[in-house]
Design a protein around this motif. Structure first.
Motif, PDB file in Angstrom:
ATOM      1  N   GLU A 120       9.896 -21.218  -1.511  1.00 45.02           N
ATOM      2  CA  GLU A 120       8.517 -21.285  -1.004  1.00 45.02           C
ATOM      3  C   GLU A 120       7.991 -19.923  -0.568  1.00 45.02           C
ATOM      4  N   LEU A 121       8.885 -18.936  -0.390  1.00 52.55           N
ATOM      5  CA  LEU A 121       8.423 -17.592  -0.040  1.00 52.55           C
ATOM      6  C   LEU A 121       7.875 -16.844  -1.252  1.00 52.55           C
ATOM      7  N   ASP A 122       8.160 -17.327  -2.468  1.00 57.73           N
ATOM      8  CA  ASP A 122       7.726 -16.606  -3.667  1.00 57.73           C
ATOM      9  C   ASP A 122       6.215 -16.416  -3.705  1.00 57.73           C
ATOM     10  N   ARG A 123       5.482 -17.394  -3.181  1.00 62.39           N
ATOM     11  CA  ARG A 123       4.016 -17.317  -3.245  1.00 62.39           C
ATOM     12  C   ARG A 123       3.467 -16.159  -2.421  1.00 62.39           C
ATOM     13  N   ARG A 124       4.268 -15.598  -1.519  1.00 61.47           N
ATOM     14  CA  ARG A 124       3.813 -14.493  -0.682  1.00 61.47           C
ATOM     15  C   ARG A 124       4.055 -13.130  -1.324  1.00 61.47           C
ATOM     16  N   LEU A 125       4.711 -13.129  -2.477  1.00 65.07           N
ATOM     17  CA  LEU A 125       4.951 -11.870  -3.177  1.00 65.07           C
ATOM     18  C   LEU A 125       3.666 -11.366  -3.817  1.00 65.07           C
ATOM     19  N   LEU A 179      10.375  -9.745   6.062  1.00 69.25           N
ATOM     20  CA  LEU A 179      11.423  -8.831   5.620  1.00 69.25           C
ATOM     21  C   LEU A 179      12.042  -9.284   4.297  1.00 69.25           C
ATOM     22  N   LEU A 180      12.259 -10.593   4.163  1.00 70.64           N
ATOM     23  CA  LEU A 180      12.815 -11.114   2.916  1.00 70.64           C
ATOM     24  C   LEU A 180      11.873 -10.837   1.743  1.00 70.64           C
ATOM     25  N   VAL A 181      10.598 -11.125   1.932  1.00 71.89           N
ATOM     26  CA  VAL A 181       9.618 -10.908   0.862  1.00 71.89           C
ATOM     27  C   VAL A 181       9.560  -9.430   0.489  1.00 71.89           C
ATOM     28  N   GLN A 182       9.549  -8.554   1.492  1.00 72.90           N
ATOM     29  CA  GLN A 182       9.497  -7.121   1.231  1.00 72.90           C
ATOM     30  C   GLN A 182      10.689  -6.662   0.395  1.00 72.90           C
ATOM     31  N   TRP A 223      24.944  -3.420  -4.903  1.00 74.87           N
ATOM     32  CA  TRP A 223      24.876  -4.858  -4.642  1.00 74.87           C
ATOM     33  C   TRP A 223      25.623  -5.283  -3.380  1.00 74.87           C
ATOM     34  N   PRO A 224      26.822  -4.760  -3.104  1.00 79.15           N
ATOM     35  CA  PRO A 224      27.447  -5.131  -1.824  1.00 79.15           C
ATOM     36  C   PRO A 224      26.600  -4.774  -0.609  1.00 79.15           C
ATOM     37  N   TYR A 225      25.976  -3.584  -0.642  1.00 77.65           N
ATOM     38  CA  TYR A 225      25.159  -3.203   0.515  1.00 77.65           C
ATOM     39  C   TYR A 225      23.848  -3.979   0.551  1.00 77.65           C
ATOM     40  N   LEU A 226      23.292  -4.311  -0.620  1.00 76.15           N
ATOM     41  CA  LEU A 226      22.067  -5.102  -0.620  1.00 76.15           C
ATOM     42  C   LEU A 226      22.349  -6.501  -0.099  1.00 76.15           C
ATOM     43  N   ASP A 227      23.499  -7.062  -0.465  1.00 75.54           N
ATOM     44  CA  ASP A 227      23.883  -8.362   0.081  1.00 75.54           C
ATOM     45  C   ASP A 227      24.033  -8.279   1.608  1.00 75.54           C
ATOM     46  N   LYS A 228      24.633  -7.200   2.078  1.00 75.58           N
ATOM     47  CA  LYS A 228      24.789  -7.002   3.523  1.00 75.58           C
ATOM     48  C   LYS A 228      23.432  -6.901   4.210  1.00 75.58           C
ATOM     49  N   LEU A 229      22.468  -6.231   3.550  1.00 72.78           N
ATOM     50  CA  LEU A 229      21.132  -6.112   4.120  1.00 72.78           C
ATOM     51  C   LEU A 229      20.439  -7.466   4.186  1.00 72.78           C
ATOM     52  N   PHE A 230      20.494  -8.239   3.098  1.00 68.73           N
ATOM     53  CA  PHE A 230      19.872  -9.566   3.109  1.00 68.73           C
ATOM     54  C   PHE A 230      20.538 -10.471   4.148  1.00 68.73           C
ATOM     55  N   VAL A 253      10.704  -5.104  -3.410  1.00 72.64           N
ATOM     56  CA  VAL A 253      11.084  -3.711  -3.611  1.00 72.64           C
ATOM     57  C   VAL A 253      12.441  -3.579  -4.293  1.00 72.64           C
ATOM     58  N   ARG A 254      13.410  -4.449  -3.936  1.00 74.22           N
ATOM     59  CA  ARG A 254      14.782  -4.200  -4.376  1.00 74.22           C
ATOM     60  C   ARG A 254      15.328  -5.212  -5.381  1.00 74.22           C
ATOM     61  N   LEU A 255      14.822  -6.423  -5.425  1.00 70.19           N
ATOM     62  CA  LEU A 255      15.300  -7.374  -6.430  1.00 70.19           C
ATOM     63  C   LEU A 255      14.444  -7.330  -7.695  1.00 70.19           C
ATOM     64  N   VAL A 256      13.127  -7.376  -7.524  1.00 67.06           N
ATOM     65  CA  VAL A 256      12.257  -7.374  -8.695  1.00 67.06           C
ATOM     66  C   VAL A 256      12.472  -6.112  -9.521  1.00 67.06           C
ATOM     67  N   SER A 257      12.722  -5.002  -8.854  1.00 68.74           N
ATOM     68  CA  SER A 257      12.920  -3.742  -9.584  1.00 68.74           C
ATOM     69  C   SER A 257      14.126  -3.798 -10.515  1.00 68.74           C
ATOM     70  N   GLN A 258      15.045  -4.728 -10.271  1.00 71.24           N
ATOM     71  CA  GLN A 258      16.231  -4.852 -11.115  1.00 71.24           C
ATOM     72  C   GLN A 258      16.021  -5.791 -12.299  1.00 71.24           C
ATOM     73  N   LEU A 259      14.877  -6.446 -12.366  1.00 70.60           N
ATOM     74  CA  LEU A 259      14.639  -7.443 -13.413  1.00 70.60           C
ATOM     75  C   LEU A 259      13.875  -6.890 -14.607  1.00 70.60           C
ATOM     76  N   GLY A 260      13.442  -5.642 -14.558  1.00 69.66           N
ATOM     77  CA  GLY A 260      12.622  -5.103 -15.632  1.00 69.66           C
ATOM     78  C   GLY A 260      13.405  -4.580 -16.822  1.00 69.66           C
ATOM     79  N   GLN A 261      14.732  -4.708 -16.780  1.00 68.67           N
ATOM     80  CA  GLN A 261      15.540  -4.232 -17.902  1.00 68.67           C
ATOM     81  C   GLN A 261      15.759  -5.370 -18.902  1.00 68.67           C
ATOM     82  N   ARG A 262      15.679  -5.029 -20.182  1.00 63.93           N
ATOM     83  CA  ARG A 262      15.944  -6.017 -21.231  1.00 63.93           C
ATOM     84  C   ARG A 262      17.429  -6.005 -21.572  1.00 63.93           C
TER      85      ARG A 262
END
Length: 528
Positions: free
Chosen positions: A304-309, A262-265, A240-247, A269-278
Motif C-alpha cells: 500500500e506504500l507503493d502509491r506514495r512513490l 523513510l521506506l518510500v524514500q 545488499w547486506p548493508y541495504l538490508d540492515k538499513l531497511f 532511491v535505492r531499490l528502483v535504481s537497481q531495476l533499470g538493468q535488462r
C-alpha cells in the motif's frame, strides 16, 4: 580590528568536528574557511581527529592546533571510517551545537553565525543549512527555497539532503545516544545516523538565505571511505547486506508516518535504481539484484506504500511486484536518452537594475521512439514499444501524453563559489507536431534576474554567474547550462554577457569600485 583573545572560560557556541585521514591540501582550505567565519573565533572550537593516518597528517593537525587557541588535535588509532572520529568529537565537544566538516570541504563565511542565530531563535535540534556541491549544480535547489523555523511539514522533517553537514544540538545527540555506526567499513553511515536522528522527531530549522556548506569534489573527499569507495556503492559486494540492515533499522522507527516516509524514500532511491538493468547486460548480476529487491519489498515494504512513490517509480514497482521485471526495466529506461537542450534567446534590460532572460527548451529526439503520436481517431497518446505498452494498458498504468505538468525553472550559479539560486520564472511546455507527424515536447521560459535581490532577497557577489535550466519532463529532471548565440561582451543593464565552453552562457556582474578609487580617478581627470 584585532581578534579578541581566546577566553577558555567562555563555552563555545559551535564545535566543528573534522575527521582527518591522509589529508591533502583540502585541509588547508577547510581551515581557511573556519578562519574566515564571521562568528567570533572565541565562540567556536575546532576538533581535529586523525584516524591513524600513515603519513604526516597527525603532525599537521598538531601544528594547526598549536597556532590556534580554540583548536584541539587528537591522534587516534585507525578505525578505517569517519564514524569513530565523529563520535569521539561529539563526546569531547563543549559547544551548544556540533557541526561535522569533512577534511576537504569548506564553510561559507557567514555560515556559523547565521545558523546559530536561526537555531537559537527557532529552538532547533538541527539546523539544515544551504549546501552546495562542486560538480552537482542541482544539489539542494529544491530543498533550499526559503528559511524555515519549523520544518516538520517538509519531506523527512526538513532533513534532506541527508548528509551530516548540518548543525546539531549537542544535548539532543547525547540525550538520545545518537551515534554514527562504527566499523572498519560501514556503508551509508550518514543515513544510519539520520534514521536515529529522525526517529526522535527533532525540531529542524532550514537556513536557505545564507550559503552554509560547500561539499567539494576532490580525490581526498572523506564522504567516501579511506580506500576511495564510491558514494552510491552500487555494485559493491556489501551493497545488499548493508541495504538490508538499513531497511531493518528503518522498520524499527516507532512513528508510523516517519517510518513509512523513510521506506518510500529508500525504495525510490535505492531499490528502483537497481531495476533499470535488462537481463541481457549481465544476467547473473541482474537476476541477483532482482531477487534482492523482491526479498526486501516482501520483508519491509507494504504494497500500500507503493502509491506514495513518484509516478515513474510507482509504475516500475507495480510491474515488478506483478512478476514483470523485464517490463519494469524497459519502463524505467524508456526515454532515458531524451535530454533537454536549454537555449537563451534574449537577455533584455527590464529597468530598475534587472534583466529579463527568455529562451527555449527542446528535448532531444530518440530515433524510432517519438514521445507521442496521434491515433487514427485523432487521440494523442504516448508512443511506447510492445509488449510494454500492452502490459501498462492492462493495468491502467499507461503514462499520459499530457505535458502540462512539465516545467523549466531557471537558476543562476556563481562560478567562483558554486552557490546557486532559483530565479522567479515562468514556463510552458507543449507538444509540437514534427515533419513525420509525431509529437515532441518543446518549451519556452522567462525569468527575471535582479542582482540586488536574487540571493533570496540579498545581493549577489560580483563575478561570473552561470545560467542554468532545471527541466522536468515525464518524471525526469535534468539541469543544463545555457547555450546562446548572443554575442559575448554585450552589456545589458547591470550585466555583461560572456561565454565559456565549460559553463555556457555567463552573466558577469562588475565589482563595485571602492569610493576612494572613484575619487582618485575623478581627481586625475580634473587635473588632466
Amino acid at each position: 580590528m584585532a581578534e579578541a583573545p581566546h577566553d577558555p572560560s567562555v563555552a563555545p557556541l559551535v564545535s566543528v568536528v573534522i575527521p582527518t585521514f591522509r589529508s591533502g591540501p583540502g585541509l588547508d582550505r577547510a581551515i581557511a574557511s573556519l578562519d574566515a567565519q564571521t562568528l567570533p573565533q572565541d565562540r567556536l572550537e575546532v576538533l581535529l581527529l586523525d584516524d591513524g593516518s600513515p603519513d604526516d597528517t597527525a603532525a599537521r593537525i598538531e601544528a594547526i592546533a598549536a597556532g590556534r587557541a580554540n583548536y584541539r588535535a587528537f591522534a587516534l588509532e585507525p578505525s578505517g571510517w569517519p564514524s569513530r572520529p565523529r563520535n569521539i568529537g561529539v563526546r569531547e565537544a563543549r559547544g551548544r551545537y556540533v557541526l561535522f566538516l569533512d577534511h576537504d570541504d569548506e564553510l561559507y563565511p557567514d555560515a556559523l553565525r547565521a545558523a546559530v542565530a536561526l537555531g537559537d531563535e527557532a529552538g532547533a535540534d538541527v539546523v539544515n543549512g544551504k549546501e552546495v556541491r562542486t560538480q552537482v549544480a542541482r544539489w539542494g535547489l529544491t530543498q533550499y527555497t526559503r528559511d524555515l523555523r519549523d520544518a516538520r511539514d517538509e519531506p523527512l522533517r526538513g532533513l534532506l539532503p541527508m548528509t551530516p553537514h548540518k548543525l546539531y544540538r549537542r544535548a539532543f545527540l547525547l540525550e538520545h545516544d545518537i551515534r554514527f555506526p562504527e566499523a572498519p567499513r560501514h556503508l551509508w553511515e550518514d543515513l544510519f545516523f539520520h534514521v536515529d536522528v529522525i526517529r526522535h522527531l527533532p525540531a529542524v530549522a532550514v537556513l536557505s538565505s545564507t550559503p552554509f556548506y560547500h561539499w567539494r569534489k576532490t580525490a581526498e573527499n572523506s564522504s567516501t571511505s579511506t580506500d576511495g569507495t564510491k558514494l552510491d556503492y552500487s555494485g559493491d559486494p556489501e551493497y545488499w547486506p548493508y541495504l538490508d540492515k538499513l531497511f531493518r533499522l528503518v522498520s524499527t522507527v516507532e512513528d508510523a508516518s516517519v517510518r513509512d516516509e523513510l521506506l518510500v524514500q529508500n525504495v525510490h532511491v535505492r531499490l528502483v535504481s537497481q531495476l533499470g538493468q535488462r537481463a541481457g547486460e549481465d544476467a547473473g548480476a541482474v537476476a541477483s539484484a532482482r531477487a534482492e529487491v523482491a526479498r526486501m519489498l516482501a520483508a519491509y515494504v507494504p504494497a500500500e506504500l507503493d502509491r506514495r512513490l513518484p509516478d515513474r517509480s510507482r509504475v516500475a514497482i507495480t510491474l515488478f511486484r506483478a512478476g514483470h521485471a523485464e517490463a519494469a526495466a524497459d519502463y524505467l529506461r524508456d526515454g532515458i536518452g531524451r535530454r533537454p537542450e536549454f537555449t537563451v534567446t534574449a537577455v533584455e534590460d527590464a529597468g530598475e537594475g534587472a534583466v529579463t532572460i527568455t529562451g527555449t527548451v527542446r528535448w532531444s529526439r530518440i530515433p524510432g521512439q517519438p514521445f507521442a503520436r496521434r491515433t487514427a481517431a485523432g487521440e494523442v497518446v504516448r508512443d511506447l514499444p510492445e509488449p510494454l505498452a500492452g502490459l501498462l494498458a492492462e493495468r491502467g498504468l499507461t503514462p499520459s501524453a499530457d505535458v502540462s505538468a512539465a516545467f523549466v525553472d531557471v537558476a543562476i550559479r556563481h562560478a567562483p563559489t558554486r552557490v546557486n539560486w532559483l530565479l522567479p520564472s515562468t514556463s510552458e511546455v507543449r507538444l509540437v507536431e514534427q515533419a513525420d507527424g509525431t509529437l515532441e515536447p518543446e518549451g519556452r521560459f522567462t525569468a527575471r534576474f535582479d542582482p540586488r535581490t536574487a540571493a533570496m532577497g540579498n545581493a549577489l557577489p560580483p563575478g561570473a554567474h552561470l545560467v542554468l535550466g532545471m527541466c522536468e519532463l515525464d518524471g525526469r529532471t535534468g539541469i543544463k547550462r545555457a547555450f546562446s548565440d548572443l554575442p559575448a561582451g554585450t552589456a545589458v543593464g547591470p550585466v555583461r554577457l560572456d561565454y565559456s565552453a565549460q559553463d555556457g552562457l555567463l552573466l558577469r556582474l562588475p565589482a563595485e569600485e571602492p569610493p576612494a578609487a572613484r575619487r582618485s580617478l575623478l581627481q586625475r581627470l580634473r587635473r588632466g
